[in-house]
Design a protein around this motif. Structure first.
Motif, mmCIF file in Angstrom:
data_model
loop_
_atom_site.group_PDB
_atom_site.id
_atom_site.type_symbol
_atom_site.label_atom_id
_atom_site.label_comp_id
_atom_site.label_asym_id
_atom_site.label_seq_id
_atom_site.Cartn_x
_atom_site.Cartn_y
_atom_site.Cartn_z
ATOM 1 N N LYS A 539 -80.331 -63.784 46.568
ATOM 2 C CA LYS A 539 -81.548 -64.605 45.592
ATOM 3 C C LYS A 539 -81.387 -65.619 44.307
ATOM 4 O O LYS A 539 -82.292 -65.214 43.199
ATOM 5 C CB LYS A 539 -82.965 -63.263 44.727
ATOM 6 N N ALA A 547 -78.221 -59.888 42.947
ATOM 7 C CA ALA A 547 -79.618 -58.698 43.748
ATOM 8 C C ALA A 547 -79.139 -57.175 43.933
ATOM 9 O O ALA A 547 -77.943 -57.033 44.615
ATOM 10 C CB ALA A 547 -80.215 -59.603 44.267
ATOM 11 N N ASP A 549 -81.278 -55.025 46.020
ATOM 12 C CA ASP A 549 -82.336 -54.365 46.722
ATOM 13 C C ASP A 549 -81.101 -53.814 48.238
ATOM 14 O O ASP A 549 -80.480 -54.460 48.588
ATOM 15 C CB ASP A 549 -82.860 -55.339 47.265
ATOM 16 N N ASN A 648 -90.540 -64.887 37.857
ATOM 17 C CA ASN A 648 -90.782 -64.069 38.525
ATOM 18 C C ASN A 648 -89.801 -61.834 38.045
ATOM 19 O O ASN A 648 -88.953 -62.666 38.807
ATOM 20 C CB ASN A 648 -92.053 -63.787 40.589
ATOM 21 N N GLU A 650 -89.891 -59.389 39.205
ATOM 22 C CA GLU A 650 -90.628 -58.402 39.815
ATOM 23 C C GLU A 650 -89.601 -58.771 41.291
ATOM 24 O O GLU A 650 -89.572 -57.988 42.932
ATOM 25 C CB GLU A 650 -91.958 -58.261 41.040
ATOM 26 N N ASP A 651 -88.937 -60.075 41.602
ATOM 27 C CA ASP A 651 -88.207 -60.472 42.081
ATOM 28 C C ASP A 651 -86.694 -59.880 41.856
ATOM 29 O O ASP A 651 -86.336 -59.449 42.944
ATOM 30 C CB ASP A 651 -87.976 -62.134 42.203
ATOM 31 N N THR A 654 -87.818 -54.590 42.057
ATOM 32 C CA THR A 654 -89.193 -54.380 43.369
ATOM 33 C C THR A 654 -89.137 -52.972 42.894
ATOM 34 O O THR A 654 -88.274 -52.394 42.533
ATOM 35 C CB THR A 654 -87.784 -55.040 44.049
ATOM 36 N N ASP A 655 -89.567 -52.686 44.262
ATOM 37 C CA ASP A 655 -90.695 -51.894 44.882
ATOM 38 C C ASP A 655 -89.231 -50.675 44.951
ATOM 39 O O ASP A 655 -89.333 -49.849 45.617
ATOM 40 C CB ASP A 655 -91.532 -51.355 45.312
ATOM 41 N N GLN A 656 -88.023 -51.661 45.525
ATOM 42 C CA GLN A 656 -87.059 -50.583 45.257
ATOM 43 C C GLN A 656 -86.200 -49.954 44.747
ATOM 44 O O GLN A 656 -85.233 -48.985 44.745
ATOM 45 C CB GLN A 656 -85.789 -51.294 46.052
ATOM 46 N N LYS A 724 -87.035 -45.007 49.901
ATOM 47 C CA LYS A 724 -87.234 -46.524 50.264
ATOM 48 C C LYS A 724 -85.470 -47.200 51.711
ATOM 49 O O LYS A 724 -85.866 -47.627 52.457
ATOM 50 C CB LYS A 724 -86.987 -48.343 49.577
#
Length: 745
Positions: A539, A547, A549, A648, A650-651, A654-656, A724
């Motif tokens: 990212k 990142a 994730d 952003n 949320e990048d 994240t929902d991770q 997740k």
């Protein structure tokens, strides 16, 4: 003329008292209840290694005399029983008596093999250390059952169906089986007898060890040396009844009753940690029995409700506390079983009723004095359950009766006769008082006996040094050392005997990288697996330099070098597995129910484990922010220096990720770099379930190895959400044939 004389008994209120000058003891001390009035008791205490003669207690009688008043109380030396006979060998020294500290030395003749300890020492409670020493010639169908110290044995043939019988030396009391038979499976029927002095008590540690090993025959669910699926002894649909029978007679008193009650609650709480869901029946008895919790109650298999009912039960519920009606208590059990059988019959499941394992815990501080001989009621229970009736199928595994005698006023043969008699198990115990009983309840079902039970901690009863304490408090934590152009430290958690769970960012997967994990003092080499979607540079185009994730990795131990579970090395619970379903008391529920149970609130209490300079692996309490509360994490992350160019947020977040930190509603302690890969845990009673892996944070809270106090309101810490990445964890473990059963969604 008929002369009728009406004679009335008048209770005079004359204050009859016993002479307090008559109760002194030579060499010891004593306490007197109720100032020496009628019914008051004297309790004697002697130094270690001595006992009060002629008895532990005296009672003030209505005639104004103490029991045994003519005999002067004195503290005498404790004596252990002396050997009466010994087969196939010899022992020394041969003495008229043995006191505390004396040691017996055994040797076997040529052609005999020694089983048991070579030396045994006389202990302060008049018992010898170790098990019975036997000289075995291996010539029988069954092995030599041995001769306990203080006993005589009749019968020397050990062929199938042959019997041996035992008698104790004069003055000693027998616990265990007087007669034993050589069975077809080459075991001996009944329990090995022991010959004891009248003043012999079991210590809380001895009772905890014997009771736990026996009880775990009913709740143990794993063969640790087998990598295959678990072998369950008790069906997970709750085919188990546990009857707790509490003596509430006058001699117990309200204070001691409450102590026994609270100890029983602790027992239920401990049982809730194991992979079975029993129904409880709680019976309190004095002159009559009262069912505190009945088997038929809809919540009798809900341990929280059972503990609440027991906690609310008051000693004063018994209007008449004068009697000790043990028969009525056992008859109450009998009636509960009849009622339960009818329910099963109506459902067409009579066979299932006969598969229920029944466990009775009977506690008493005195012999029965009304209601008849309780042994008759116990016989009725056994007949009803078809236990010990048929020689071809005795069904003894379906009934365990444990009897706990408390204090010196019990009838030892009575409690021995009521208890079960099983090979290599002890069901009869004699404790000095209710205080010792409470200590036993604290120790019983020790976590040492269930090393494989996931997420279990021994933090509540540890008194060792800091390093030892850290190991048993958090036995699932692993310290990881990664060497590649320097040394990096991370943490992980034990998933099984072969796999460690940690963070992907701890590993570089470079061929020159060396990864070592240290578990219970032993160092292991591992093979790493990193989630295929973890890509720290994926990212950069979005202004995110690194990142996180899918920040999850697994470390596999070599096949021939698996983890040996111990009090210092246990597996953690992770969601959506069969073992965690048992910990959450949700057998049969889908994976989605675990997330609802564990992460349903907007602020979820959780802990992570941090290394502190003066306290290795300290538990840190934090709040997981979810739902609307999570939006504050996003806003705070925007202010992080490394994320200032992110369009952003949320990048990056994240929902991770699960989020903790900040100062509202409380100040969350911060995570440091050395904590990476460690677990974010949710405590469920005395079990821990891992829901996250420590991944990254917006602020570096450590300086020269010292953790700074969290004061920045915008500081946040993020954890890889295990829910997740469960599909990947399951895939790797399945490919490696790891025996960790996952649940469907």
């Amino acid at each position: 003329m008929l002369l009728l004389l009406l004679i009335t008994h008048v209770s005079v209120s004359l204050a009859v008292q016993c002479d307090l000058t008559k109760v002194a003891i030579i060499g010891g001390s004593y306490t007197v209840s109720d100032g020496g009035n009628v019914g008051s008791k004297v309790e004697y205490q002697c130094p270690n290694g001595k006992y009060p003669y002629p008895k532990y207690t005296r009672e003030c009688r209505y005639n104004g005399f103490w029991t045994d008043q003519t005999t002067k109380a004195i503290c005498k030396d404790v004596r252990c029983p002396k050997p009466v006979s010994f087969e196939g060998g010899d022992y020394e020294p041969r003495q008229p008596f043995y006191t505390v500290g004396d040691t017996l030395y055994f040797r076997c003749y040529t052609g005999f093999e020694m089983k048991g300890p070579q030396n045994r020492t006389c202990q302060e409670n008049a018992k010898w250390t170790g098990e019975t020493t036997i000289c075995e010639d291996n010539n029988g169908y069954c092995l030599n059952p041995g001769i306990p110290i203080g006993a005589r044995k009749s019968g020397s043939s050990y062929r199938m169906e042959k019997k041996v019988s035992y008698t104790c030396q004069s003055g000693l009391v027998m616990f265990g089986s007087q007669e034993r038979e050589c069975l077809e499976d080459k075991s001996w029927s009944g329990t090995e007898p022991s010959c004891r002095q009248w003043y012999t008590y079991d210590t809380p540690n001895e009772v905890a060890k014997s009771f736990s090993s026996s009880m775990l025959e009913n709740v143990d669910t794993t063969n640790l040396d087998d990598r295959s699926d678990k072998s369950v002894r008790i069906a997970k649909d709750g085919l188990m009844n546990i009857f707790i029978v509490l003596d509430s007679s006058k001699s117990i008193g309200e204070k001691k009753f409450n102590e026994t009650k609270s100890a029983s609650i602790l027992f239920i709480e401990k049982m809730s940690n194991y992979d079975t869901k029993p129904r409880y029946c709680i019976i309190s008895y004095a002159s009559k029995a009262i069912s505190v919790v009945a088997l038929r109650d809809p919540d009798s298999n809900n341990e929280d409700a059972v503990m609440e009912h027991l906690d609310k039960f008051q000693y004063d519920r018994h209007a008449d506390k004068q009697g000790t009606n043990t028969s009525d208590a056992l008859h109450a059990i009998y009636k509960h079983l009849i009622e339960q059988e009818l329910v099963y019959k109506e459902k067409g499941k009579k066979e299932d009723f006969m598969k229920i394992h029944n466990v009775i815990l009977l506690m008493t501080d005195g012999k029965y004095n009304m209601g008849g001989d309780p042994r008759k009621q116990m016989k009725l229970i056994k007949q009803f359950l078809d236990v010990g009736i048929r020689k071809d199928n005795p069904r003894e595994e379906y009934l365990d009766v444990y009897v706990f005698g408390l204090g010196s006023d019990i009838d030892q043969p009575e409690i021995n006769d009521l208890a079960s008699k099983k090979e290599k198990e002890v069901h009869t115990f004699h404790l000095e008082n209710v205080d010792k009983m409470k200590k036993f309840f604290e120790l019983m079902i020790n976590e040492d006996d269930v090393f494989d039970t996931c997420g279990l901690s021994k933090y509540h009863s540890v008194e060792e040094d800091l390093d030892k304490r850290a190991n048993v408090m958090f036995p699932w934590i692993v310290k990881i050392t990664i060497t590649l152009n320097g040394i990096q430290y991370c943490k992980g958690t034990i998933l099984s005997q072969y796999f460690i769970l940690t963070a992907a960012h701890c590993l570089n997967l470079d061929d020159n990288q060396t990864i070592k994990v240290r578990i219970d003092g032993k160092e292991y080499t591992v093979k790493p697996y990193r989630h295929p979607k973890y890509d720290p540079i994926s990212k950069v185009d979005k202004g995110i330099k690194r990142a996180f994730d899918y920040d999850v990795a697994l470390l596999e131990l070599e096949e021939n070098d698996k983890i040996k579970f111990s009090e210092n090395a246990r597996p953690i619970c992770i969601p959506c597995t069969q073992v965690t379903a048992q910990a959450l008391k949700q057998p049969g529920a889908p994976c989605s129910s675990h997330e609802k149970t564990l992460l349903s609130e907007e602020e979820v209490k959780a802990v992570f484990i941090a290394d502190e300079l003066n306290q290795p692996m300290k538990e840190m309490h934090v709040l997981i922010k979810r739902g609307q509360k999570r939006s504050a994490c996003l806003e705070a992350a925007k202010k992080a220096t490394e994320l200032k160019n992110v369009t952003n947020i949320e990048d990056a977040v994240t929902d991770q990720f699960l989020c903790t930190g900040g100062t509202v509603p409380v100040v969350d302690p911060p995570v440091c770099k050395g904590d990476s890969g460690g677990p974010l845990l949710i405590q469920v009673k005395r079990r821990y379930v891992q829901v996250g892996i420590i991944s990254w944070g917006t602020v570096d809270h450590c300086e020269k190895g010292t953790r700074k106090k969290q004061t920045q309101k915008n500081a946040r810490d993020f954890y890889q959400d295990i829910f997740k990445v469960l599909p990947w964890i399951q895939k790797v473990l399945k490919e490696k044939h790891e025996a960790l059963t996952f649940l469907p969604n």
